[in-house]
Design an enzyme around this catalytic site. Structure first.
Site, PDB file in Angstrom:
ATOM      1  N   ARG A  61       0.857  -1.202   0.000  1.00  0.00           N
ATOM      2  CA  ARG A  61       0.000   0.000   0.000  1.00  0.00           C
ATOM      3  C   ARG A  61       0.890   1.247   0.000  1.00  0.00           C
ATOM      4  NH1 ARG A  61      -1.852   2.275   4.545  1.00  0.00           N
ATOM      5  NH2 ARG A  61      -2.140   0.316   5.639  1.00  0.00           N
ATOM      6  N   TYR A  87     -13.738  18.935 -16.234  1.00  0.00           N
ATOM      7  CA  TYR A  87     -14.293  17.575 -16.304  1.00  0.00           C
ATOM      8  C   TYR A  87     -15.401  17.415 -15.243  1.00  0.00           C
ATOM      9  CZ  TYR A  87     -14.710  12.632 -15.419  1.00  0.00           C
ATOM     10  OH  TYR A  87     -15.229  11.387 -15.203  1.00  0.00           O
ATOM     11  N   ASP A 113      -4.629  20.176 -14.497  1.00  0.00           N
ATOM     12  CA  ASP A 113      -4.998  18.866 -15.038  1.00  0.00           C
ATOM     13  C   ASP A 113      -4.432  18.819 -16.460  1.00  0.00           C
ATOM     14  OD1 ASP A 113      -6.254  16.737 -16.347  1.00  0.00           O
ATOM     15  OD2 ASP A 113      -8.040  16.867 -15.086  1.00  0.00           O
ATOM     16  N   LYS A 146      -6.057   7.996 -19.902  1.00  0.00           N
ATOM     17  CA  LYS A 146      -6.208   8.559 -21.241  1.00  0.00           C
ATOM     18  C   LYS A 146      -4.903   8.418 -22.029  1.00  0.00           C
ATOM     19  CE  LYS A 146     -10.367   9.775 -19.885  1.00  0.00           C
ATOM     20  NZ  LYS A 146     -10.514   9.560 -18.469  1.00  0.00           N
TER      21      LYS A 146
HETATM   22  C1  LIG Z   1      -9.619  15.934 -18.007  1.00  0.00           C
HETATM   23  C2  LIG Z   1      -9.980  14.783 -17.107  1.00  0.00           C
HETATM   24  N1  LIG Z   1      -9.521  14.775 -15.836  1.00  0.00           N
HETATM   25  C3  LIG Z   1      -9.817  13.757 -15.003  1.00  0.00           C
HETATM   26  C4  LIG Z   1     -10.622  12.700 -15.392  1.00  0.00           C
HETATM   27  C5  LIG Z   1     -10.926  11.580 -14.432  1.00  0.00           C
HETATM   28  O1  LIG Z   1     -10.171  10.453 -14.768  1.00  0.00           O
HETATM   29  P1  LIG Z   1     -10.554   8.930 -14.464  1.00  0.00           P
HETATM   30  O2  LIG Z   1     -11.745   8.598 -15.300  1.00  0.00           O
HETATM   31  O3  LIG Z   1      -9.317   8.169 -14.807  1.00  0.00           O
HETATM   32  O4  LIG Z   1     -10.882   8.855 -13.010  1.00  0.00           O
HETATM   33  C6  LIG Z   1     -11.122  12.675 -16.686  1.00  0.00           C
HETATM   34  C7  LIG Z   1     -11.968  11.546 -17.135  1.00  0.00           C
HETATM   35  O5  LIG Z   1     -12.562  11.577 -18.180  1.00  0.00           O
HETATM   36  C8  LIG Z   1     -10.788  13.746 -17.575  1.00  0.00           C
HETATM   37  O6  LIG Z   1     -11.252  13.776 -18.835  1.00  0.00           O
END
Ligand SMILES: Cc1ncc(COP(=O)(O)O)c(C=O)c1O
Length: 392
Positions: A61, A113, A185, A210
């Site tokens: 962990r 998001y 992000d 992604k």
């Molecule tokens: C720009 C962005 N940040 C964060 C996330 C969250 O990621 P996860 O789906 O891997 O939890 C997403 C998911 O689509 C995203 O498009």
């Protein structure tokens, strides 16, 4: 638990270009066996060597060598001091939000998001954190929105799905004048095209699901920090929170990363062709793409990135056209997520942005007739031919 000072001590491969760094990772080759493919240490715990000795590995962990290789690789790629690999992009965002406490105020991008918005709106507020979500491409608005208790500015750039661009360098200066942390992000552009820490930001988060992993086969999230003291705080949160990425998923992300440079170039090349084609289609009313020279923030994009990425949003003339496209596409798949080798299309209003109120969505331009396309690495002519036949 490993001493956090150990973490600073590794080859950052500063003499290499990013396309080489992604291939060779941190250690790259397994130092124990010489295995070229970094091993998957599928274990929950490690043997202690004695009561007096502090072993580098103790319990998975807290630390696992495969995850550690991924974390150090991401530290190198984003040019930070420390990274954390967790089991989704949302877990990465949650880890960063653990730095906030009741009474703090956070400012974030308005078409962020949907999951990030939901966490702030439904979880942070219950824990006594206030927020404002604003258009972060408007710096005067940002200055007016700052409060005495603003402790974090959370930027998504380009934004999802409206492709607005925020100036990371200028926002970082504004944030640091008031002692706030600036978080970016960087999911859409990855360190191959944009390196927020070198532009002044304090923390980078990724949905590694992604482009980093890149094959639509693994969920994961990454946090990279510039300041080692923030790294130490997050390290404690990691142990408490227990969301470290598993060894198999860490390995999948490491393997995906090896082709990041190649994939990002192809995504970007294809997206440019598809965006230019979409713009000429009679059923398409508007195309949102940061690579257009007439995009409102093109100058900022050129200043802070080395590529436009693979994401496009576009508005069509009616719901009938939306339904027709989604029903008739054969190569491009109607599915959530983005950044994988396969082209995917989604309908933000009914899928990724359901938690944002209809009024707010409409004000932002996230209407029923908006579609978001993640352009894959297939032949661009095939992607265009598929979109064309679906619209006919
Ligand atoms: C720009 C962005 N940040 C964060 C996330 C969250 O990621 P996860 O789906 O891997 O939890 C997403 C998911 O689509 C995203 O498009």
């Amino acid at each position: 638990m490993k001493d956090s000072k150990d973490y600073q001590n590794f080859d950052r491969k500063e003499n290499l270009k990013l396309a080489s760094k992604v291939v060779h990772g941190a250690l790259g080759v397994d130092p124990v066996t010489g295995s070229i493919s970094f091993p998957i240490y599928q274990t929950a715990t490690f043997k202690h060597s004695g009561i007096e000795k502090k072993d580098p590995y103790n319990y998975a962990r807290c630390i696992n060598p495969t995850r550690e290789e991924l974390e150090k690789t991401m530290t190198i790629l984003e040019e930070g001091t420390r990274a954390f690999a967790v089991n989704s992009g949302m877990a990465a965002t949650t880890l960063v939000f653990s730095l906030l406490k009741p009474g703090d105020h956070i400012i974030m991008s308005d078409d962020i998001y949907g999951g990030t918005f939901r966490e702030v709106n439904e979880v942070l507020t219950v824990n006594g954190v206030e927020y404002d979500s604003i258009d972060l491409s408007d710096l005067d608005l940002l200055k007016k929105t700052i409060k005495k208790n603003t402790k974090m500015i959370f930027i998504e750039t380009p934004t999802n799905p409206m492709m607005k661009v925020a100036d990371i360098e200028k926002i970082s200066k504004i944030g640091h004048e008031i002692g706030a942390l600036v978080v970016v992000d960087n999911t859409f552009l990855t360190p191959y095209f944009q390196r927020p820490l070198t532009l002044g930001a304090d923390i980078v988060v990724h949905s590694g699901t992604k482009y980093l992993a890149g094959h639509n086969d693994v969920l994961g999230g990454i946090v990279v920090v510039k300041d080692s003291q923030i790294g130490e705080k997050l390290e404690i949160q990691m142990y408490i929170y227990g969301a470290g990425l598993g060894p198999m998923d860490s390995w999948l992300m490491l393997r995906g990363l090896k082709t990041l440079a190649l994939r990002m170039d192809k995504h970007a090349e294809n997206a440019m062709k598809v965006a230019n084609w979409l713009r000429k289609e009679p059923m398409v009313e508007q195309v949102y793409y940061v690579g257009f020279e007439d995009h409102k923030d093109y100058a900022v994009t050129k200043k802070q990135t080395t590529g436009f990425g693979g994401m496009i949003s576009f508005r069509v003339d009616s719901m009938e056209t939306v339904n027709k496209i989604l029903a008739n596409l054969k190569l491009v798949t109607f599915a959530e997520s983005l950044g994988g080798v396969e082209s995917l299309i989604t309908h933000p209003v009914s899928r990724t942005h359901t938690e944002i109120s209809e009024d707010k969505r409409n004000a932002l331009g996230i209407t029923d007739t908006l579609l978001r396309l993640s352009v894959g690495i297939e032949d661009a002519d095939d992607i265009i031919a598929d979109l064309k036949q679906a619209m006919e």
